[in-house]
Every structure is written in C-alpha cells, then in structure tokens.
Design a protein around this motif. Structure first.
Motif, PDB file in Angstrom:
ATOM      1  N   THR A 276       1.197 -11.733  16.484  1.00 39.18           N
ATOM      2  CA  THR A 276       1.937 -11.448  17.711  1.00 39.18           C
ATOM      3  C   THR A 276       3.381 -11.896  17.592  1.00 39.18           C
ATOM      4  O   THR A 276       3.651 -12.980  17.091  1.00 39.18           O
ATOM      5  N   GLY A 327       3.470  -4.480  30.631  1.00 38.41           N
ATOM      6  CA  GLY A 327       2.495  -3.844  29.757  1.00 38.41           C
ATOM      7  C   GLY A 327       1.572  -2.886  30.490  1.00 38.41           C
ATOM      8  O   GLY A 327       1.243  -3.081  31.666  1.00 38.41           O
ATOM      9  N   ARG A 328       1.192  -1.813  29.789  1.00 40.18           N
ATOM     10  CA  ARG A 328       0.244  -0.803  30.268  1.00 40.18           C
ATOM     11  C   ARG A 328       0.790   0.052  31.410  1.00 40.18           C
ATOM     12  O   ARG A 328       0.027   0.732  32.081  1.00 40.18           O
ATOM     13  N   LEU A 390       2.352   0.086  25.517  1.00 40.59           N
ATOM     14  CA  LEU A 390       1.148  -0.529  24.962  1.00 40.59           C
ATOM     15  C   LEU A 390       1.537  -1.590  23.940  1.00 40.59           C
ATOM     16  O   LEU A 390       1.027  -1.634  22.820  1.00 40.59           O
ATOM     17  N   ASN A 392       2.494  -5.877  23.352  1.00 37.15           N
ATOM     18  CA  ASN A 392       2.315  -7.217  23.875  1.00 37.15           C
ATOM     19  C   ASN A 392       3.667  -7.911  24.026  1.00 37.15           C
ATOM     20  O   ASN A 392       4.686  -7.409  23.529  1.00 37.15           O
ATOM     21  N   SER A 430      -3.838 -10.429  30.760  1.00 39.79           N
ATOM     22  CA  SER A 430      -4.120  -9.635  29.564  1.00 39.79           C
ATOM     23  C   SER A 430      -4.852 -10.480  28.534  1.00 39.79           C
ATOM     24  O   SER A 430      -4.568 -11.658  28.349  1.00 39.79           O
ATOM     25  N   ALA A 432      -5.143  -9.061  25.373  1.00 37.99           N
ATOM     26  CA  ALA A 432      -4.756  -8.393  24.134  1.00 37.99           C
ATOM     27  C   ALA A 432      -4.042  -9.368  23.209  1.00 37.99           C
ATOM     28  O   ALA A 432      -3.364 -10.294  23.641  1.00 37.99           O
ATOM     29  N   SER A 433      -4.173  -9.161  21.900  1.00 34.40           N
ATOM     30  CA  SER A 433      -3.495  -9.972  20.901  1.00 34.40           C
ATOM     31  C   SER A 433      -2.819  -9.053  19.893  1.00 34.40           C
ATOM     32  O   SER A 433      -3.027  -7.844  19.897  1.00 34.40           O
ATOM     33  N   ASP A 437      -1.012  -3.327  22.048  1.00 32.05           N
ATOM     34  CA  ASP A 437      -2.158  -3.423  22.959  1.00 32.05           C
ATOM     35  C   ASP A 437      -3.011  -2.176  22.776  1.00 32.05           C
ATOM     36  O   ASP A 437      -2.614  -1.070  23.140  1.00 32.05           O
ATOM     37  N   LEU A 439      -5.736  -1.411  24.245  1.00 29.29           N
ATOM     38  CA  LEU A 439      -6.547  -1.137  25.433  1.00 29.29           C
ATOM     39  C   LEU A 439      -8.033  -1.365  25.166  1.00 29.29           C
ATOM     40  O   LEU A 439      -8.899  -0.600  25.581  1.00 29.29           O
TER      41      LEU A 439
END
Length: 468
Positions: A276, A327-328, A390, A392, A430, A432-433, A437, A439
């Motif tokens: 990340t 994000g997203r 998408l 991080n 979130s 996510a890593s 991301d 999803l």
C-alpha cells in the motif's frame, strides 16, 4: 571489468566498540590491555553491478547497508577486500553530509559541486537549474543550519544529480521529502537510467525497490544473504523480518543457500504485489474536496506537434472540481485539447501512476472505431474519462495525451506527464489493502452453527470510458 560500474570483492569491515569512553584512554596508557570488542559490520561481501543497472539494497537496521555504500563511495576504507568503481560517482548518504551548517545554501552548492569534480564555471552554469529543482526559495541564501530535513534533502539531491554522474548512490534520503518532491527525484533517477547510468538505491520501501530496481541485494547482520530479482528478494526479506525468533536462523540459512543470479542474466521484472502507498494526512473536511495547493511540481510536456492540452482536472458527476477523492465513488477526468493543425485518426488517452511512477491503469481510444477521423485546425474539444475511484489511500499522478496523423505522420500531438495529481482519502470502513481496491466481498462462515456473517458487500462495477 569494463562491463561493470562497481566491483566489490570479499569486502569486510570491522569497528572497535568500547564499553566506556575512558576505555580508549586506558588502552593508550596501558599497551597490551585490550579494552574493545571487535564488531564486524560487513563480512566477506562480493558483488558486481553492470553498467546501466539499478541495484536496490534492503535489510534491517544495522545490517550493514550504509557501511557498504560508504565503502563503495570511498568515505570508509574496508578492513579486508577491495572495491573498484568505474565512472564518476555521486552520493546522497546521511542527511546533510557534506554540508557546512554555517554556510548558506548557495555556498554549499559551490562547495559540494567542487567536491564532486565540477569547476566553478560549471557550477555557475548549472546553478539556476539546481535552485529550481531544490525549490527552497529565499532559503538558498540562508545558513544551512536553519534548514529543515526536507530542505537539506532537496538541495543535496539537486547538487548530487547535477553533475551528470555515471553512478548515483542514494541512501534512504528520499523518504524525507513530500510526494511531489519524491516524484521529481524519481523522474531524475529514471532519466539517469534511460541514459545508461548506474544507481545504488537503499530503501525500506519495498514498493520503490520493486518499481525502480533491476536487481536487489539482501544484507543481514553484515552478511550478503541474497542477490536476485527485486520481487524475489523483497518477498524473502519480508518473510525474514516477520519470522518468529525461533525460526529466524533456519530461514536465514535457507536464504543463504538460494542460488544468486548472474548480474548479466536477462532481466525478468515482476512488479506484482506492491504494498500500500503512504497514507496521506486526513483532512477535516468530509467527502471529496479541492485543494489548490495540491499540484505536481515536475510536469513533463512533450514538444507539441499540432495540439495543446489544457485544464486537466477531476470533477464529480455534478460538476464540482476535486482533487481529494473518496474511494469507490464515480468521477470524471477531463481536459481540453486545442488543435492548431488539422489532424486525422485522432486518439486521446490518460494514465494513473503512483508517486514512484508505477503505472496503475488508464484508457485510450486505441481502436480505429474509437478514433476521430478528422479534427480541423483552430478546434477545441473536451475529453472526458468517467471512472470509479478503485484506489486505496495515497497520492497519485495523471498523464494526458493526444495522438494522430499530422502532415502524413502518426505521432503524439501533445502529451503531459504528471500533468495533474490527486489524493484518495482514508476510509475507516474500508477493509481493502494494497494499492488497488478490488471490491472484494469477504464472508466468514461459522461451520458449527452453519451461519454466514457478511462483512460487507459492494458488487463490482465496470469502469466506463466516455468518448467525445
């Protein structure tokens, strides 16, 4: 030997360690009474770095990385072994090394430049470029002792790379600068690589080593454990530093017996699995917003050949300009292109990259059905790329480009590298890593009770590219 920029053969380095400061004096007064313990910072290290290669050096603190670099640069002499360097070498080692704190930045530029082999006239010719790259403003005429750590690095890196070195040595110094300055530094390292220069790069950032380097060296307790492809070396390094104490020695032995690569073997870069990126500071503002100070400082523009790109920006679906994204969520990357020559088969493109230049993804009107048959001179068009964010948390950079046929030749009509930048804001909800991301929709099944606990669900949506 002419094929190698650096050759290190059986190099070892020992230091004397005393329990008390007075033990040095006692040893002088009473010869034959040894008061020190011998510490071997390096033990029998051998490696060869071909010209044009970028070598990353990784290892835990105290593993001998800085000692090895200082021996290669020549500021330390090895206890045993020999080092041969073929070419002009420039180094950025300890923070502020080579700077006199009482001198102004201007005086230090001339002082360091002469240490690196430049004449006074050559330094004068490059001075404005050095100052522009360092970007420390009026502090160039202030004593170096008033500088922050970031200002030290800016000026030191600008001087070190201004001498057009054959070999550049960087020891973790780039971690001090902000994202925009790091990008400038990585761009200059990439320029050195493109002209066949050699780089030694020490960093605790695994992603930077994987992205920048052709080979990576793992040092541990002064011993060279592994010389291999970056991703391969980083994977072993991470496994070593996170290994339980009782398994650490056995794993060191396993790595030690892994065959090293031939320095001249064909490169097979594997850029997958990048960690990340650095998380930016949180803003007190809620949601996405625009920060006028968040601008790239090292935009590279191709020489225009019939068009000009202007006003690159990210906007929300309702038209707000933003550069701190959530994000997203859905956004539109847009820019204007003004054609001052008639062009045919016109195509537009965009690209998103990390701070160190890793290309994450983009879009382009590559198919003939997507290109525009003809654009007349004196026409301005707006290009829009709709996408879902998408990514991080971190800082990212954007490219923009337009290509086509002008005067019978297909070429870039205009292109901007790092023409815009943005941040993705942290999201505490979130899970996510990594950088992207995906999803991912995780579930935990409690087999004993035959229950399913759904942590979160967010079906993936296909990113859209909106053409003209």
């Amino acid at each position: 030997m002419d094929d190698f920029a650096i050759s290190v053969r059986n190099v070892s380095k020992s230091f004397r360690r005393y329990r008390h400061p007075t033990d040095r004096l006692k040893e002088l007064l009473f010869p034959g009474h040894q008061k020190y313990q011998e510490f071997w910072a390096l033990q029998n290290v051998s490696l060869e770095v071909p010209k044009g290669q970028t070598l990353g050096i990784v290892g835990r603190n105290g593993s001998g990385k800085s000692t090895l670099l200082q021996i290669i640069v020549g500021t330390l002499m090895p206890t045993d072994g020999e080092v041969n360097v073929n070419g002009r070498i420039s180094a950025l080692l300890e923070l502020g090394s080579g700077f006199n704190p009482e001198f102004t930045g201007r005086q230090n530029v001339f002082f360091n430049g002469q240490l690196l082999g430049l004449t006074k006239q050559q330094i004068e010719e490059r001075f404005e470029d050095i100052v522009a790259f360092a970007d420390i403003g009026d502090f160039i005429d202030q004593p170096a002792k008033t500088y922050s750590s970031g200002m030290f690095v800016r000026l030191a890196f600008a001087v070190a790379t201004s001498v057009d070195p054959d070999i550049l040595v960087v020891d973790e110094a780039l971690a001090v600068g902000d994202e925009a300055f790091q990008r400038k530094c990585f761009s200059r390292i990439e320029a050195l690589q493109s002209r066949g220069g050699t780089t030694l790069f020490v960093s605790h950032s695994a992603s930077k080593v994987v992205e920048l380097c052709d080979r990576a060296l793992l040092l541990d307790r002064g011993e060279m454990l592994l010389f291999h492809e970056p991703k391969f070396t980083i994977d072993r390094y991470h496994k070593l530093i996170y290994a339980p104490a009782d398994l650490c020695e056995s794993f060191r032995e396993e790595i030690r017996h892994t065959p090293n690569l031939d320095p001249h073997a064909e490169l097979d870069r594997d850029d997958g699995g990048t960690p990340t990126p650095q998380t930016p500071e949180e803003s007190p503002s809620d949601g996405d917003f625009f920060d006028p100070h968040l601008v790239p400082k090292n935009t590279i523009s191709y020489i225009p050949r019939g068009a000009k790109i202007a006003n690159p920006q990210i906007v929300t679906p309702d038209g707000r300009t933003v550069n701190h994204l959530t994000g997203r969520q859905e956004y539109v990357y847009t820019y204007k292109v003004t054609f001052y020559k008639t062009a045919t088969k016109v195509r537009f493109g965009m690209l998103v990259k990390t701070v160190s230049g890793l290309e994450l993804g983009g879009a382009s009107f590559t198919a003939s059905s997507q290109s525009i048959d003809r654009v007349e001179a004196n026409t301005t068009v707006t290009v829009r790329f709709r996408f879902q964010c998408l990514l991080n948390p971190g800082a990212y950079f954007l490219n923009a480009g337009v290509s086509g046929v002008v005067e019978g030749q297909f070429t870039y009509l205009a292109r901007g590298i790092d023409i815009a930048m943005f941040r993705v804001r942290p999201d505490n909800d979130s899970f996510a890593s990594g950088i992207v991301d995906l999803l991912i929709d995780p579930h935990v099944s409690l087999d004993a009770e035959v229950e399913t606990v759904e942590m979160r669900s967010n079906p993936a949506r296909e990113p859209k590219v909106e053409s003209l």
